[in-house]
Design an enzyme around this catalytic site. Structure first.
Site, PDB file in Angstrom:
ATOM      1  N   SER A 182       0.947  -1.340   0.048  1.00  0.00           N
ATOM      2  CA  SER A 182      -0.137   0.102  -0.005  1.00  0.00           C
ATOM      3  C   SER A 182       0.945   1.160  -0.151  1.00  0.00           C
ATOM      4  O   SER A 182       2.116   1.235  -0.011  1.00  0.00           O
ATOM      5  CB  SER A 182      -0.887  -0.006   1.304  1.00  0.00           C
ATOM      6  OG  SER A 182      -0.104   0.125   2.406  1.00  0.00           O
ATOM      7  N   LYS A 183       0.188   2.460  -0.076  1.00  0.00           N
ATOM      8  CA  LYS A 183       1.023   3.782  -0.202  1.00  0.00           C
ATOM      9  C   LYS A 183       2.195   3.831   0.879  1.00  0.00           C
ATOM     10  O   LYS A 183       3.098   4.283   0.561  1.00  0.00           O
ATOM     11  CB  LYS A 183      -0.035   4.867  -0.036  1.00  0.00           C
ATOM     12  CG  LYS A 183      -0.541   5.203  -1.246  1.00  0.00           C
ATOM     13  CD  LYS A 183      -1.005   6.736  -1.408  1.00  0.00           C
ATOM     14  CE  LYS A 183      -0.993   7.164  -2.819  1.00  0.00           C
ATOM     15  NZ  LYS A 183      -2.145   7.608  -3.254  1.00  0.00           N
TER      16      LYS A 183
END
Ligand code: GLU
Length: 472
Positions: free
Chosen positions: A240-241
């Site tokens: 994820s980010k």
């Protein structure tokens, strides 16, 4: 049978690494089997599916060269078709109207739970021709799932998967406003598009038995399913980010080459012996689903950098020039400065052994594209010492008159160093600091040649006017 695969992203605002890998595997599988790779945009969530969000995906795919064959299908344009198929199922009694309100369904589920049963729609509307008294006028459409037996399929990655029909509810396929639900639109599209192989993330594995039952009810031939393992960050959590860049176009902005990202993604969950480097034509020859790993794959940014460096070294400098210029712009170099600097391809040729990304290269090459550089005081103090500056002054004069090629530049440095009892490196490094503002650059003769005589001599003269440490 012609193989037909599809990539079916829901626009979220960017093409992420996981989506790009799914697209790549679909693309490669189609190419390997001389089939077709189709693109379908699942843009039924009108709020999220803005034109920008769709473009971000299309642009990401185009950058990677993963264009679909034929027209892109947009689910937002197929409402009429979904309604038509829902009608067919209603006519064939494979679906029925349901007027139950949310409150009624909640009460039903609560009662089932209390009785220790698994919550499941109890089909109270099955067989009803008309809305029950007091019900809203607009019903949803529910699929009449099989009561008994099981849904079994052989996933090309995970092997045999079985689930009892008792586990599956009578799925709502059309909402009361007539719009299709997710699983239904996927099924209608996969059938209409003639998809033979559904290759997608394993977060969809639970949808597959539902989709298979729907496809069977529609009399469609079942595709082969291949559910790809998740991609994890270094900490074992789903990528994820917070693990850094996850958007494909961000990698582009950071100076990664599409071939490097493609090669990296191909190896993320697929292997061919120990081999690491694959060109796209090779991947199109070699890719198969049998060698896709079941276990989750870990994203390794260092390996991606390594591959990027490899492809930077391998590529013809001219082919990298447009992307390199983009990186220079991103690094704050203006158009006029870019135009007045050395040819970008020549800079790339000189720097490509040392940079893992084009952005890194642009950062290091900024000094070619500006009128002057600022030498940090600590470097000035260290390198522009009293025993070196007279040699630098002599060198500045020699360079002002020398032929401007690497041999003549080297000769000028050698002569000035010898005249002041310095080794070549003892003069070359201060010279490098003076003209680049730093200590790392390609060989000094090539660096100067690229920079140009005017700027090289000006920078030396500028340094020589600086007050020297320890000198009043
Ligand atoms: N739209 C889904 C997603 O973005 C993919 C659906 C599918 O491949 O069947 O996750």
């Amino acid at each position: 049978m012609t193989v037909v695969t599809r990539f079916a992203p829901s626009p979220t605002g960017f093409l992420h690494i996981g989506g790009a890998r799914t697209a790549l595997f679909n693309f490669l599988f189609a190419r390997r089997n001389k089939g077709r790779f189709l693109l379908r945009v699942e843009d039924t969530d009108r709020r999220r599916s803005t034109p920008q969000a769709v473009n971000a995906i299309v642009d990401g795919l185009a950058w990677l060269g993963l264009d679909g064959d034929g027209e892109t299908v947009f689910q937002s344009k197929r409402d009429a078709r979904y309604r038509e198929v829902a009608e067919e199922l209603l006519e064939q009694k494979r679906a029925y109207h349901c007027w139950c309100s949310a409150d009624e369904l909640a009460a039903m589920r609560a009662a089932q739970k209390q009785r220790g049963e698994k919550p499941r729609y109890d089909r109270r509307c099955l067989g009803r021709k008309h809305p029950p008294a007091g019900a809203g006028v607009k019903p949803v459409v529910r699929f009449l799932n099989e009561d008994d037996g099981e849904v079994a399929f052989t996933d090309a990655v995970h092997g045999e998967i079985k689930i009892s029909n008792r586990e599956l509810d009578d799925l709502v396929i059309a909402r009361s406003d007539g719009t299709p639900t997710y699983n239904f639109s996927v099924v209608v599209d996969d059938r209409d598009m003639g998809v033979t192989h559904v290759i997608r993330g394993d977060d969809h594995i639970n949808n597959t038995p539902r989709q298979i039952n729907l496809l069977r009810a529609l009399g469609a031939k079942l595709p082969v399913y291949a559910h790809l393992p998740m991609i994890l960050g270094a900490d074992g959590a789903r990528l994820s980010k917070r693990h850094g860049s996850v958007s494909v176009l961000e990698y582009r902005r950071h100076g990664y080459l599409p071939q490097a990202l493609l090669n990296y993604l191909a190896r993320l969950g697929w292997s061919h012996g120990d081999r690491e480097i694959f060109s796209m034509p090779e991947l199109c020859q070699l890719f198969d689903l049998a060698r896709v790993n079941k276990a989750a794959a870990a994203f390794d940014p260092e390996k991606l950098r390594w591959l990027n460096q490899h492809y930077i070294k391998e590529s013809a400098p001219e082919s990298l020039a447009p992307a390199f210029v983009e990186c220079l712009r991103d690094a704050g170099v203006g158009e006029a400065d870019i135009a007045q600097g050395p040819p970008p391809a020549a800079v790339i040729a000189a720097h490509r052994e040392r940079a893992a990304t084009l952005a890194e290269m642009a950062g290091r090459a900024k000094f070619y594209f500006t009128d002057s550089v600022a030498v940090p005081p600590n470097l000035a103090g260290k390198f522009f010492t009293a025993d070196v500056t007279p040699a630098l002054a002599e060198l500045a004069a020699a360079l002002a008159a020398a032929d401007w090629n690497t041999a003549a530049i080297t000769q000028a440095i050698t002569a000035a160093a010898a005249a002041h009892n310095l080794k070549f490196g003892q003069l070359a490094q201060p010279l490098r600091v003076a003209v680049t503002g730093g200590t790392v650059s390609p060989p000094i003769d090539a660096t100067l040649q690229l920079l140009g005589r005017k700027r090289a001599v000006e920078r030396l003269n500028c340094i020589l006017k600086l007050p020297r440490p320890g000198v009043a």
